[in-house]
Design a protein around this motif. Structure first.
Motif, PDB file in Angstrom:
ATOM      1  N   ALA A 280      85.446 -34.096  71.185  1.00 37.90           N
ATOM      2  CA  ALA A 280      86.276 -32.946  70.818  1.00 37.90           C
ATOM      3  C   ALA A 280      86.997 -33.187  69.491  1.00 37.90           C
ATOM      4  N   LYS A 281      87.558 -34.371  69.320  1.00 37.04           N
ATOM      5  CA  LYS A 281      88.336 -34.669  68.112  1.00 37.04           C
ATOM      6  C   LYS A 281      87.465 -34.636  66.864  1.00 37.04           C
ATOM      7  N   ARG A 282      86.243 -35.132  66.956  1.00 35.92           N
ATOM      8  CA  ARG A 282      85.379 -35.271  65.783  1.00 35.92           C
ATOM      9  C   ARG A 282      84.453 -34.077  65.565  1.00 35.92           C
ATOM     10  N   GLY A 283      84.540 -33.073  66.412  1.00 35.77           N
ATOM     11  CA  GLY A 283      83.787 -31.845  66.179  1.00 35.77           C
ATOM     12  C   GLY A 283      82.295 -31.955  66.415  1.00 35.77           C
ATOM     13  N   MET A 284      81.887 -32.850  67.305  1.00 36.12           N
ATOM     14  CA  MET A 284      80.467 -32.964  67.643  1.00 36.12           C
ATOM     15  C   MET A 284      80.054 -31.830  68.583  1.00 36.12           C
ATOM     16  N   LYS A 285      78.748 -31.562  68.627  1.00 32.61           N
ATOM     17  CA  LYS A 285      78.196 -30.551  69.524  1.00 32.61           C
ATOM     18  C   LYS A 285      77.496 -31.238  70.692  1.00 32.61           C
ATOM     19  N   VAL A 286      77.380 -30.511  71.807  1.00 37.54           N
ATOM     20  CA  VAL A 286      76.756 -31.043  73.016  1.00 37.54           C
ATOM     21  C   VAL A 286      75.754 -30.030  73.555  1.00 37.54           C
ATOM     22  N   VAL A 287      74.623 -30.534  74.052  1.00 37.21           N
ATOM     23  CA  VAL A 287      73.663 -29.688  74.753  1.00 37.21           C
ATOM     24  C   VAL A 287      73.346 -30.351  76.094  1.00 37.21           C
ATOM     25  N   LEU A 288      73.333 -29.553  77.146  1.00 36.31           N
ATOM     26  CA  LEU A 288      73.046 -30.059  78.486  1.00 36.31           C
ATOM     27  C   LEU A 288      71.636 -29.676  78.921  1.00 36.31           C
ATOM     28  N   ASP A 289      70.976 -30.603  79.605  1.00 38.18           N
ATOM     29  CA  ASP A 289      69.646 -30.392  80.179  1.00 38.18           C
ATOM     30  C   ASP A 289      69.750 -30.593  81.689  1.00 38.18           C
ATOM     31  N   GLY A 290      70.527 -29.728  82.343  1.00 38.45           N
ATOM     32  CA  GLY A 290      70.938 -29.969  83.720  1.00 38.45           C
ATOM     33  C   GLY A 290      69.806 -30.078  84.710  1.00 38.45           C
ATOM     34  N   ARG A 291      68.840 -29.173  84.648  1.00 36.77           N
ATOM     35  CA  ARG A 291      67.764 -29.214  85.646  1.00 36.77           C
ATOM     36  C   ARG A 291      66.884 -30.438  85.459  1.00 36.77           C
ATOM     37  N   MET A 292      66.618 -30.829  84.209  1.00 33.67           N
ATOM     38  CA  MET A 292      65.816 -32.026  83.968  1.00 33.67           C
ATOM     39  C   MET A 292      66.532 -33.264  84.476  1.00 33.67           C
ATOM     40  N   ASN A 293      67.806 -33.415  84.157  1.00 38.62           N
ATOM     41  CA  ASN A 293      68.562 -34.570  84.632  1.00 38.62           C
ATOM     42  C   ASN A 293      68.526 -34.670  86.150  1.00 38.62           C
ATOM     43  N   ASP A 294      68.632 -33.522  86.810  1.00 45.16           N
ATOM     44  CA  ASP A 294      68.622 -33.498  88.271  1.00 45.16           C
ATOM     45  C   ASP A 294      67.240 -33.877  88.807  1.00 45.16           C
ATOM     46  N   ARG A 295      66.209 -33.342  88.197  1.00 43.00           N
ATOM     47  CA  ARG A 295      64.855 -33.570  88.725  1.00 43.00           C
ATOM     48  C   ARG A 295      64.409 -35.025  88.593  1.00 43.00           C
ATOM     49  N   VAL A 296      64.663 -35.663  87.440  1.00 43.35           N
ATOM     50  CA  VAL A 296      64.205 -37.045  87.270  1.00 43.35           C
ATOM     51  C   VAL A 296      65.320 -38.051  87.557  1.00 43.35           C
ATOM     52  N   ARG A 297      66.446 -37.550  88.059  1.00 41.85           N
ATOM     53  CA  ARG A 297      67.519 -38.371  88.608  1.00 41.85           C
ATOM     54  C   ARG A 297      68.094 -39.370  87.594  1.00 41.85           C
ATOM     55  N   THR A 298      68.401 -38.862  86.394  1.00 39.78           N
ATOM     56  CA  THR A 298      69.014 -39.719  85.377  1.00 39.78           C
ATOM     57  C   THR A 298      70.528 -39.789  85.517  1.00 39.78           C
ATOM     58  N   GLY A 299      71.127 -38.813  86.146  1.00 35.88           N
ATOM     59  CA  GLY A 299      72.575 -38.686  86.198  1.00 35.88           C
ATOM     60  C   GLY A 299      72.950 -37.229  86.020  1.00 35.88           C
ATOM     61  N   GLU A 300      74.216 -36.969  85.734  1.00 37.42           N
ATOM     62  CA  GLU A 300      74.666 -35.587  85.601  1.00 37.42           C
ATOM     63  C   GLU A 300      75.848 -35.510  84.653  1.00 37.42           C
ATOM     64  N   ALA A 301      75.801 -34.556  83.737  1.00 36.64           N
ATOM     65  CA  ALA A 301      76.944 -34.314  82.866  1.00 36.64           C
ATOM     66  C   ALA A 301      78.028 -33.586  83.651  1.00 36.64           C
TER      67      ALA A 301
END
Length: 423
Positions: A280-301
């Motif tokens: 937040a402080k440095r103004g970076m952007k974020v993109v979530l890949d929620g269904r992929m993370n769930d399907r291959v069980r990498t974790g969750e944002a």
């Protein structure tokens, strides 16, 4: 010469009969309700409801090659073993082009009009395979942000197929910079090329510094897989004594990079609240890949924790073979259901303006690209990119999907499946 269309448009929750005018660059120069100022070039009936096309903010389109081969039960390591590590060293421009054509055509049919691609399968061929991705985007008609990824690390002790794959991806930061500069000659009103990095397990500190400097110089986003799985945290702690975002922040504070604002971070499954504060402080952007993370069980944002820090992410699908499909609508529904959020809020979040080339994608607004989708009873029927028709009555105007994609792709994968050893 401007192009004027008349249709029923959806702005928020309201449907209004109106018009939209775009210029030669495909940018919206005017829009309004009621009767258009002159006879429109296209007038769509009221059974069609038009809205801004979706932006798929993270994608590996060549992975659509593997869609028919995967087992949904595979975790990420198993998935990689049987797909990218098995096949990627053996792929040429024809196979890459077919996989990307399949992905882009399916995205358009699902209402996606622009996509950010993260591409690192260079095959030690310079830009030959990269140009195949761009050619597929140009043929399909989709708007493309092509992130040419630098992958310059290998895994000691990797099994043979993984080692061969990483050797095929490998480029020094200097090689990657030269290839990126050369590839910019592919840019057009629908194609934007940007430098990109893979991850903390795929990109060295030298590559990260070089990539951030290039992105800042050229005003381009810098795509980066951040903490998609926990190994990236382990790597940062072992090599830098810091968590991943704290490491990035140290590069800025020590003057090694000019800014962290170009960073466009995907996944963010294994970050803590101190790291969210740095984003937040440095103004970076974020993109979530929620269904992929769930399907291959990498974790969750942790979406609520991101929102609490004022971080509004965009949404991506990653690759089709590790997801249910390439629909951003599907990603919105997944997140709304998972976190019990209002679907309208999630949709508004994912449609915020994102800079690309001469304009923005995401909303319907003056200065944004005229990338619009017309649905009839919820089904995509018409798609215009930059005001130009790409799909009409549900059919691709520049592609015969069965003859040019599905038939040749099936033959190519059957051939590879029969000749490439299993990893």
């Amino acid at each position: 010469m401007s192009h004027l269309i008349a249709a029923t448009f959806r702005f928020g929750t309201a449907a209004t009969r109106g018009w939209l005018e775009s210029d030669d660059d495909g940018l919206i120069v005017a829009l309004g309700s009621g009767e258009p100022p002159r006879r429109p070039d296209a007038d769509f009936d009221d059974g069609l409801l038009f809205e801004a096309g979706d932006f798929n903010a993270h994608s590996h389109p060549e992975q659509s090659l593997y869609t028919d081969l995967v087992d949904r039960r595979w975790d990420l390591a198993t998935w990689c073993r049987h797909t990218i590590y098995r096949f990627s060293p053996h792929l040429g421009p024809d196979e890459i082009g077919l996989g990307c054509l399949r992905a882009f055509s399916r995205m358009l049919a699902q209402g996606v009009t622009s996509v950010a691609v993260s591409y690192y399968l260079h095959g030690r061929r310079g830009n030959e395979l990269d140009r195949a991705v761009i050619a597929a985007a140009r043929k399909s008609g989709i708007r493309l942000l092509f992130g040419r990824m630098n992958y310059d690390r290998t895994s000691p002790g990797a099994y043979p197929a993984k080692a061969a794959s990483q050797a095929a991806y490998f480029e020094s930061p200097q090689e990657a910079r030269r290839a990126y500069e050369e590839l910019k000659d592919e840019e057009s009103d629908t194609i934007t090329v940007a430098p990109s990095l893979h991850s903390l397990h795929g990109s060295s500190k030298e590559a990260i510094v070089e990539g951030l400097r290039l992105a800042w110089r050229d005003g381009r986003p810098l795509q980066f897989h951040l903490s998609e799985d926990s190994q990236d945290v382990d790597i940062a702690l072992k090599e830098q004594g810091l968590r991943p975002l704290a490491f990035f922040d140290s590069l800025l504070r020590s003057g090694q990079v000019p800014s962290l604002e170009p960073l466009f971070l995907s996944d963010c499954c294994w970050i803590d609240d101190d790291e969210r504060a740095i984003i937040a402080k440095r103004g970076m952007k974020v993109v979530l890949d929620g269904r992929m993370n769930d399907r291959v069980r990498t974790g969750e944002a942790d979406l609520p924790a991101l929102l609490a820090r004022g971080i509004l992410p965009w949404l991506g699908t990653d690759g089709e073979a590790s997801n249910d499909d390439l629909s951003v609508t599907g990603e919105r529904r997944h997140l709304a259901r998972r976190w019990q959020l209002d679907e309208g809020f999630v949709e508004a979040m994912s449609r915020r303006p994102f800079p690309m080339g001469k304009g923005t994608v995401g909303p319907l607004a003056v200065g944004a690209f005229a990338d619009v989708v017309g649905r009839r009873k919820g089904l995509v029927e018409e798609v215009l990119v930059g005001g130009r028709p790409v799909l009409s009555r549900g059919r691709h105007l520049s592609l015969d999907v069965e003859r040019e994609i599905e038939g040749p792709l099936k033959e190519a994968m059957e051939r590879l499946d029969g000749t490439v050893p299993r990893a």
